[in-house]
Design a protein around this motif. Structure first.
Motif, PDB file in Angstrom:
ATOM      1  N   ILE A 151       3.677   5.705  -5.568  1.00 33.67           N
ATOM      2  CA  ILE A 151       3.563   5.812  -7.022  1.00 33.67           C
ATOM      3  C   ILE A 151       2.486   6.827  -7.397  1.00 33.67           C
ATOM      4  O   ILE A 151       2.686   7.663  -8.281  1.00 33.67           O
ATOM      5  CB  ILE A 151       3.268   4.431  -7.650  1.00 33.67           C
ATOM      6  N   GLU A 152       1.340   6.772  -6.717  1.00 36.72           N
ATOM      7  CA  GLU A 152       0.255   7.722  -6.994  1.00 36.72           C
ATOM      8  C   GLU A 152       0.711   9.150  -6.699  1.00 36.72           C
ATOM      9  O   GLU A 152       0.449  10.070  -7.467  1.00 36.72           O
ATOM     10  CB  GLU A 152      -0.974   7.372  -6.163  1.00 36.72           C
ATOM     11  N   HIS A 153       1.426   9.325  -5.613  1.00 40.81           N
ATOM     12  CA  HIS A 153       1.943  10.646  -5.240  1.00 40.81           C
ATOM     13  C   HIS A 153       2.930  11.146  -6.288  1.00 40.81           C
ATOM     14  O   HIS A 153       2.888  12.314  -6.693  1.00 40.81           O
ATOM     15  CB  HIS A 153       2.605  10.578  -3.862  1.00 40.81           C
ATOM     16  N   ALA A 154       3.815  10.281  -6.746  1.00 41.51           N
ATOM     17  CA  ALA A 154       4.805  10.675  -7.743  1.00 41.51           C
ATOM     18  C   ALA A 154       4.136  11.062  -9.060  1.00 41.51           C
ATOM     19  O   ALA A 154       4.521  12.053  -9.695  1.00 41.51           O
ATOM     20  CB  ALA A 154       5.802   9.534  -7.971  1.00 41.51           C
ATOM     21  N   LYS A 155       3.118  10.284  -9.477  1.00 41.85           N
ATOM     22  CA  LYS A 155       2.389  10.607 -10.712  1.00 41.85           C
ATOM     23  C   LYS A 155       1.683  11.958 -10.591  1.00 41.85           C
ATOM     24  O   LYS A 155       1.708  12.771 -11.514  1.00 41.85           O
ATOM     25  CB  LYS A 155       1.367   9.518 -11.038  1.00 41.85           C
ATOM     26  N   LEU A 156       1.061  12.184  -9.457  1.00 46.12           N
ATOM     27  CA  LEU A 156       0.346  13.434  -9.235  1.00 46.12           C
ATOM     28  C   LEU A 156       1.313  14.618  -9.202  1.00 46.12           C
ATOM     29  O   LEU A 156       1.049  15.656  -9.807  1.00 46.12           O
ATOM     30  CB  LEU A 156      -0.454  13.370  -7.940  1.00 46.12           C
ATOM     31  N   LEU A 192       0.839  -1.207   0.000  1.00 50.02           N
ATOM     32  CA  LEU A 192       0.000   0.000   0.000  1.00 50.02           C
ATOM     33  C   LEU A 192       0.869   1.250   0.000  1.00 50.02           C
ATOM     34  O   LEU A 192       0.578   2.210  -0.709  1.00 50.02           O
ATOM     35  CB  LEU A 192      -0.944  -0.003   1.202  1.00 50.02           C
ATOM     36  N   ASP A 193       1.930   1.253   0.815  1.00 47.37           N
ATOM     37  CA  ASP A 193       2.834   2.395   0.843  1.00 47.37           C
ATOM     38  C   ASP A 193       3.451   2.617  -0.526  1.00 47.37           C
ATOM     39  O   ASP A 193       3.582   3.747  -0.990  1.00 47.37           O
ATOM     40  CB  ASP A 193       3.933   2.193   1.891  1.00 47.37           C
ATOM     41  N   HIS A 194       3.827   1.512  -1.190  1.00 45.24           N
ATOM     42  CA  HIS A 194       4.417   1.622  -2.518  1.00 45.24           C
ATOM     43  C   HIS A 194       3.400   2.186  -3.516  1.00 45.24           C
ATOM     44  O   HIS A 194       3.728   3.050  -4.327  1.00 45.24           O
ATOM     45  CB  HIS A 194       4.923   0.252  -2.977  1.00 45.24           C
ATOM     46  N   ALA A 195       2.165   1.713  -3.453  1.00 47.19           N
ATOM     47  CA  ALA A 195       1.115   2.215  -4.348  1.00 47.19           C
ATOM     48  C   ALA A 195       0.844   3.694  -4.087  1.00 47.19           C
ATOM     49  O   ALA A 195       0.674   4.475  -5.033  1.00 47.19           O
ATOM     50  CB  ALA A 195      -0.162   1.409  -4.170  1.00 47.19           C
ATOM     51  N   GLU A 196       0.801   4.089  -2.821  1.00 44.89           N
ATOM     52  CA  GLU A 196       0.594   5.505  -2.487  1.00 44.89           C
ATOM     53  C   GLU A 196       1.754   6.347  -2.995  1.00 44.89           C
ATOM     54  O   GLU A 196       1.558   7.456  -3.485  1.00 44.89           O
ATOM     55  CB  GLU A 196       0.430   5.666  -0.980  1.00 44.89           C
ATOM     56  N   LEU A 237      -6.806  15.985  -3.076  1.00 44.97           N
ATOM     57  CA  LEU A 237      -7.409  16.240  -1.768  1.00 44.97           C
ATOM     58  C   LEU A 237      -8.392  15.137  -1.387  1.00 44.97           C
ATOM     59  O   LEU A 237      -8.411  14.691  -0.234  1.00 44.97           O
ATOM     60  CB  LEU A 237      -8.100  17.603  -1.751  1.00 44.97           C
ATOM     61  N   ARG A 238      -9.188  14.686  -2.338  1.00 42.47           N
ATOM     62  CA  ARG A 238     -10.176  13.637  -2.038  1.00 42.47           C
ATOM     63  C   ARG A 238      -9.506  12.312  -1.685  1.00 42.47           C
ATOM     64  O   ARG A 238      -9.949  11.605  -0.794  1.00 42.47           O
ATOM     65  CB  ARG A 238     -11.120  13.435  -3.217  1.00 42.47           C
ATOM     66  N   ASN A 239      -8.446  11.979  -2.420  1.00 45.55           N
ATOM     67  CA  ASN A 239      -7.743  10.726  -2.171  1.00 45.55           C
ATOM     68  C   ASN A 239      -6.687  10.861  -1.082  1.00 45.55           C
ATOM     69  O   ASN A 239      -5.995   9.889  -0.792  1.00 45.55           O
ATOM     70  CB  ASN A 239      -7.098  10.214  -3.458  1.00 45.55           C
ATOM     71  N   GLN A 240      -6.556  12.037  -0.560  1.00 43.91           N
ATOM     72  CA  GLN A 240      -5.595  12.350   0.501  1.00 43.91           C
ATOM     73  C   GLN A 240      -4.178  11.950   0.111  1.00 43.91           C
ATOM     74  O   GLN A 240      -3.422  11.407   0.897  1.00 43.91           O
ATOM     75  CB  GLN A 240      -6.021  11.710   1.818  1.00 43.91           C
ATOM     76  N   VAL A 241      -3.823  12.235  -1.135  1.00 43.92           N
ATOM     77  CA  VAL A 241      -2.487  11.954  -1.638  1.00 43.92           C
ATOM     78  C   VAL A 241      -1.520  13.045  -1.188  1.00 43.92           C
ATOM     79  O   VAL A 241      -0.377  12.762  -0.856  1.00 43.92           O
ATOM     80  CB  VAL A 241      -2.494  11.851  -3.182  1.00 43.92           C
ATOM     81  N   CYS A 242      -1.989  14.284  -1.175  1.00 45.85           N
ATOM     82  CA  CYS A 242      -1.183  15.431  -0.758  1.00 45.85           C
ATOM     83  C   CYS A 242      -2.014  16.301   0.172  1.00 45.85           C
ATOM     84  O   CYS A 242      -3.237  16.343   0.064  1.00 45.85           O
ATOM     85  CB  CYS A 242      -0.781  16.286  -1.954  1.00 45.85           C
ATOM     86  N   ASP A 243      -1.334  17.023   1.042  1.00 48.64           N
ATOM     87  CA  ASP A 243      -2.048  17.991   1.858  1.00 48.64           C
ATOM     88  C   ASP A 243      -2.005  19.356   1.159  1.00 48.64           C
ATOM     89  O   ASP A 243      -1.401  19.513   0.102  1.00 48.64           O
ATOM     90  CB  ASP A 243      -1.461  18.053   3.275  1.00 48.64           C
TER      91      ASP A 243
END
Length: 178
Positions: A35-40, A29-33, A146-152
């Motif tokens: 990756i999502e953070h890096a893409k965003l 899950l940390d790895h997926a988050e 914000l909805r997915n809480q990827v970044c503050d």
């Protein structure tokens, strides 16, 4: 009760089986988050650069259009005619024309002035529409983050070049999932 020691291989020193499936799932899950953070972050950085280029193009086109506008007024076109062609109000057209006081009359015909003004105004409108589309996509990315809480809000402000207060105000209510 003695403290449990752990060997170098990550196994308990007692030789007992230790259930580690949750740890592996958490790492996935940390790895997926991540990756999502890096893409965003990459997408927001790209949009920030695209927005910068669009704003630069708009400034350049506006300066060129304003010079054409001033030259047309200097060559005898009326403020009302130039206003109708460019879509600017007459007060703005007059102010722009007065700002170019070093122009001299040219031998360019009226139709050439009108054609050049129409063309430059169309280019400027297209550039503004392009910038608006970039802003819409950036706003959608911010809402998604914000909805997915990827970044503050602070990190989003850093990635977009906006202030944290602007992000808070413009996306109030969309930040948290229901």
């Amino acid at each position: 009760m003695p403290a449990q020691t752990v060997s170098l291989q990550g196994r308990p020193a007692t030789g007992r089986y230790a259930y580690r499936a949750k740890a592996a799932r958490r790492q996935a899950l940390d790895h997926a988050e991540h990756i999502e953070h890096a893409k965003l972050a990459h997408a927001l950085g790209t949009h920030r650069q695209l927005l910068s280029h669009a704003n630069s193009a708009i400034r350049t086109l506006t300066a060129a259009r304003n010079e054409l506008l001033a030259q047309a007024i200097k060559d005898g076109l009326t403020i009302a005619t130039v206003s109708a062609v460019t879509g600017e109000n007459m007060k703005s057209v007059r102010a722009i024309a007065l700002a170019y006081d070093d122009l001299h009359p040219s031998d360019v015909p009226r139709s050439a002035h009108l054609s050049a003004l129409r063309h430059k105004t169309d280019e400027l409108r297209a550039a503004e529409q392009h910038r608006d589309r970039i802003i819409e996509r950036r706003e959608a990315l911010i809402v998604m983050a914000l909805r997915n809480q990827v970044c503050d809000e602070l990190e989003l402000a850093s990635l977009t070049g906006l202030t944290p207060d602007h992000i808070r105000r413009s996306h109030r209510g969309s930040a948290r999932p229901a």
